[in-house]
Write a protein that holds these residues in place. Sequence first.
Motif, PDB file in Angstrom:
ATOM      1  N   PHE A  33       0.811  -1.208   0.000  1.00 20.34           N
ATOM      2  CA  PHE A  33       0.000   0.000   0.000  1.00 20.34           C
ATOM      3  C   PHE A  33       0.851   1.267   0.000  1.00 20.34           C
ATOM      4  CE2 PHE A  33      -3.218  -3.076   1.395  1.00 20.34           C
ATOM      5  CZ  PHE A  33      -4.251  -2.732   0.526  1.00 20.34           C
ATOM      6  N   ASN A  57      -4.427  -1.019   4.643  1.00 17.79           N
ATOM      7  CA  ASN A  57      -5.053  -0.139   3.655  1.00 17.79           C
ATOM      8  C   ASN A  57      -5.352   1.225   4.295  1.00 17.79           C
ATOM      9  OD1 ASN A  57      -6.394   0.853   1.376  1.00 17.79           O
ATOM     10  ND2 ASN A  57      -8.311  -0.209   1.871  1.00 17.79           N
ATOM     11  N   LEU A 113     -11.481  -2.276  -1.638  1.00 18.09           N
ATOM     12  CA  LEU A 113     -11.071  -3.675  -1.722  1.00 18.09           C
ATOM     13  C   LEU A 113     -12.256  -4.453  -2.285  1.00 18.09           C
ATOM     14  CD1 LEU A 113      -9.235  -3.985   1.728  1.00 18.09           C
ATOM     15  CD2 LEU A 113      -8.303  -3.276  -0.493  1.00 18.09           C
TER      16      LEU A 113
END
Length: 337
Positions: free
Chosen positions: A197, A242, A248
Motif C-alpha cells: 500500500f 489499507n 477492496l
Amino acid sequence: GHNAPLQPANDMFAAATTTRLAPRAPRAARNQRSDNVCGRTVARRVVAVASATPSTDEDADAHRHRHHHKRRSMLASTCALALGALVGTAPKGALAAPAAGPTAESLRARDIYFGNGCFWGRQHTFYEAELSLGRTDDTITSVVGYGGGASVREGDKPVCYYYGAADTVYERLGHAEVVAVDAANASELKPLADAYFASFQKIPGLGMQRVDPQDAGPGYRNCIALPGGIDSPLFKVIEEANVHGMKLVPGSGNVMAPKAKPTETDVINSVWIYDSAKLPFYPAEVYHQFHDGLGYKFPVAYTRGVKANALERGLIAPTGCPEMRERSFADFTSTTA
C-alpha cells in the motif's frame, strides 16, 4: 499511455527492439502519457534514454550485499550452465546442472501474490520487505509471475509473456503481472501488505494510483490474492494496511473474451481481492526475475547475484515459455534466434 493491441508471437519478434522510460521523473511528470510499457514492444521508439543514477537507497542496498560477494562468486560456476542455457552459451568448465529441477507444480504452489503495475519494480519492493523480516538472499521468496485470470491452466501448461504462443499470453488469459511472496502468518504478512500500500501515490480528487500509470490495462491492475480471498483470516491484515482507504473489491477472475471488455480491469483507487486457491499463481520467465525497475536500476548484487542464487536453489526456473536474451535495457531477442 495505453497499451498497443496484442500481437501474435511472430509479430512480436518482428518488432523486438524496445526502449523504456528515462530515470524516474518527479511524480507529476510520471503521471503524463508515455509510449513505454513494462517490457512490451510498441511501434513508436523513444529517441534517447538517459542512464539511471543510483539512489541513496541503491547505495545502502549495495552495502548490505557486499558481504555476500564471496559466496556469490562460488555460486557463479554452479549457475553458469543454467544461465548459459538461457543465453545460448555455456562457459568451459561450468559445473553440470542438477539432474532434476523444480516442477511446474512446485513453482506454482504459492498462496499469496500482489499486483500493481510492472512487476519488475514491485519484486524489489517485496524483496526489501522480506529483508526487514530477517530473511536473507538464501531465504527470500519473492518471484514475479502472472495471476488473477479466470482461465486456469492445467498440468504443466505455461502462462507466458507476449513472446509466447497466442494461447499462452498472460493478458489474453485474463492475468495480471504479480509478485508471489510467502507469509506463514499475520505478523509476516503485515510488512508485505504495508509495503504494497505504500507503493501507491495520492492523486487529488481521484484517490490512490500506482506509480506507473502509463502501463495501462487489465494486465497491470491492482490485486491481492490470499487463500480464501476476503474470507481468509489474513484478510484483516490487508484491511489494516489499507491506510488510505482504497476500495477492496472481491474478484472472481478477469475474463478476456473476444471483442468484449475485460470483466476485471485496471481501476484507480481499487484493489481486486482474489482467492488464490481458485486463481493460482503462474511464475514468469527467468529473464523477468530480479530485473531492473522501470527507468531506474537496482544494484548488480540484486539483478545478478540474487538471481543466480534463486536459480541455484530452485526458487526460479525455466517455465516452458520462450526465454529471451536482453541485449540492452528491455531490448529482447530470442535465445534460439
